[in-house]
Write an enzyme that holds these catalytic residues in place. Sequence first.
Site, PDB file in Angstrom:
ATOM      1  N   ASP A  13      45.508  28.625  40.491  1.00 38.47           N
ATOM      2  CA  ASP A  13      44.901  29.553  41.457  1.00 38.47           C
ATOM      3  C   ASP A  13      45.893  30.000  42.525  1.00 38.47           C
ATOM      4  O   ASP A  13      45.513  30.299  43.649  1.00 38.47           O
ATOM      5  CB  ASP A  13      43.664  28.922  42.133  1.00 38.47           C
ATOM      6  CG  ASP A  13      42.680  28.346  41.140  1.00 38.47           C
ATOM      7  OD1 ASP A  13      42.284  29.083  40.221  1.00 38.47           O
ATOM      8  OD2 ASP A  13      42.321  27.159  41.270  1.00 38.47           O
ATOM      9  N   GLY A  40      41.190  31.879  35.388  1.00 40.23           N
ATOM     10  CA  GLY A  40      40.961  33.293  35.626  1.00 40.23           C
ATOM     11  C   GLY A  40      41.934  33.907  36.608  1.00 40.23           C
ATOM     12  O   GLY A  40      42.473  33.234  37.482  1.00 40.23           O
ATOM     13  N   HIS A  41      42.176  35.199  36.441  1.00 43.52           N
ATOM     14  CA  HIS A  41      42.978  35.987  37.378  1.00 43.52           C
ATOM     15  C   HIS A  41      42.083  37.082  37.951  1.00 43.52           C
ATOM     16  O   HIS A  41      41.322  37.707  37.220  1.00 43.52           O
ATOM     17  CB  HIS A  41      44.147  36.692  36.683  1.00 43.52           C
ATOM     18  CG  HIS A  41      45.165  35.772  36.111  1.00 43.52           C
ATOM     19  ND1 HIS A  41      45.551  34.603  36.724  1.00 43.52           N
ATOM     20  CD2 HIS A  41      45.902  35.854  34.979  1.00 43.52           C
ATOM     21  CE1 HIS A  41      46.485  34.017  35.990  1.00 43.52           C
ATOM     22  NE2 HIS A  41      46.705  34.748  34.925  1.00 43.52           N
ATOM     23  N   LEU A 332      50.149  34.170  52.500  1.00 42.11           N
ATOM     24  CA  LEU A 332      50.665  33.843  53.831  1.00 42.11           C
ATOM     25  C   LEU A 332      49.718  34.358  54.916  1.00 42.11           C
ATOM     26  O   LEU A 332      49.550  33.718  55.965  1.00 42.11           O
ATOM     27  CB  LEU A 332      52.061  34.455  54.003  1.00 42.11           C
ATOM     28  CG  LEU A 332      52.765  34.192  55.333  1.00 42.11           C
ATOM     29  CD1 LEU A 332      53.109  32.712  55.469  1.00 42.11           C
ATOM     30  CD2 LEU A 332      54.027  35.037  55.451  1.00 42.11           C
ATOM     31  N   SER A 413      53.819  37.456  48.876  1.00 39.59           N
ATOM     32  CA  SER A 413      52.620  38.275  48.722  1.00 39.59           C
ATOM     33  C   SER A 413      51.772  38.181  49.987  1.00 39.59           C
ATOM     34  O   SER A 413      51.514  37.087  50.486  1.00 39.59           O
ATOM     35  CB  SER A 413      51.805  37.804  47.512  1.00 39.59           C
ATOM     36  OG  SER A 413      50.551  38.452  47.463  1.00 39.59           O
TER      37      SER A 413
END
Length: 430
Positions: A13, A40-41, A332, A413
Site C-alpha cells: 500500500d 489493489g492499486h 509526504l 509523490s
Amino acid sequence: MANVVVVGAQWGDEGKGKIVDWLSEQADIVVRFQGGHNAGHTLVINGATYKLALLPSGVLRTGKLSVIGNGVVFDPQAFLDEVSKLQSQGVAISPDNLRVAENVTLILPLHRELDALRESASAATAIGTTRRGIGPAYEDKVGRRAIRLMDLADLDTLPHKIDRLLAHHNALRRGLGLEQIDGKDILRELTAFAPKLLPYAETVWRLLDIKRREGKRMLFEGAQGALLDVDHGTYPYVTSSNTVAAQAATGAGLGPGAIGYVLGLCKAYTTRVGQGPFPTEQDNETGRKIGERGREFGTNTGRPRRCGWFDAVLVRQAVRTCGINGLALTKLDILDGFDTIDVCTGYRLDGKEIDHFPAGEGAQARVEPIYETIEGWKQPTANARSWADLPAQAIKYVRRIEELVGCPIALLSTSPEREDTILVQNPFEA
C-alpha cells in the site's frame, strides 16, 4: 538504458500504482510478476479514479504492452470482471495490449472457500488474508497439482488434472466436514472460461526475451511489499509469494541480468493491513489522524489500515534484501501540519539496542522502537512538483530518511495525481 523493477519497501500500500503508471510512460512493457488480485492499486488520472487489482498499471497507458507473468496466481472471474470494469471506463484492453503467461496458476472457487474457512476458524491463528484464495492457490502450485491457463487449451487431459487436484482437496474437505466437490462442476466452469481467456495466453518468457533483445524498456511491477515476503517478511504474517525484487526475474521468466534498476516505494509514514508485528504503530489519535488524512483503507477490501511513524530500520532492511537503488517516497503531504514527527532509528530488545528487525516471531513482538523526533512543517507540500515548492523542514525530513535508510530518494509523490511527482533521478536513465 535499464529495465526497472518497482517493489514496496514496507508492508504494501505504498502507492506503487501511481508510480508505476507514472514510469510506464517511458516503458514499452509493464509486467506483473507475483501475487494475485489481493493487492489493489488506486490511480487518479485527469480526475478519474481507476482501481486495479490483477492487471498491470500499464493498461491505462495507450501504446504499451502489459504482461501478467508466471509468478502471479490468476483468478479467471476476477480478471474478466476487472477487464470489463475498465473497458466500461473507456480503457482499451484486448490481447493486442495485454498478455498472460500460459503457465500461470489459476485460482478456483475451492481456493477462495478454503482461504475463508481457515481465516474464520480461529481468530487466534488468523493471518489476516483477503480471503481471495491466494495462499491455497500457491500451495497447489508448489504441490504440483495446480490447474494452469494452458490446461484450458487441452480439454482431453483437463479432467485428469482436475481429478489430481481434487484428490487432495476432497480429502482435506472430508477432514473439515465439508461437502465433496464434483470434478464435473469445475470442468464445466473452466470449459466456459477457456474461449474468453485463451486469446490472452502467451509464452511470456519467450516474448520478453525477444523484446529485451530488441532493446525494449521493461517495467516490472511488484505487489504487496518486501516486509510481506514469505521468506524475508514478518513470518507468518506474510503473503504467500516472494515479494522482493529478485522475484521479478523468476516471476517473468527472465534471467537476473535482465533486471537493472530497483526502485523501492515507501510512504513518509508506515501502514499495515491485518495481523502481525508493527513496532511504530500509533493506536491513538496520531494514528487516526494519519489514517483519516491518508484515506488509509484497502483498495479491494475497504479494511482500515493500521498507521504509525516511519520505521527506518525496516525500510533499510528492505533496501538490503531487495537491492534497492533508489526510493520513491509517497504521501509526504499527509504529514503537513504536524508540530513534530517521530522516526524510528533502531530497536531495543530485552534491554539491548539492535539495528535490524529480528526474524523470530517472539522477538518481533518484544522489540521497542527508538525514536528520533524531527520538527514538522506548516506550509503545504500537497501538489508540489519541484523541490522549490517544498518547505525547508520537509526537505530536511526527506534528507534524514535518506541518511537513515542508506538509499537516495529518486522520486517524491505529493498527491494521488499522476503529475504531482518530483523527479530526482530517472530510474530508466540511471
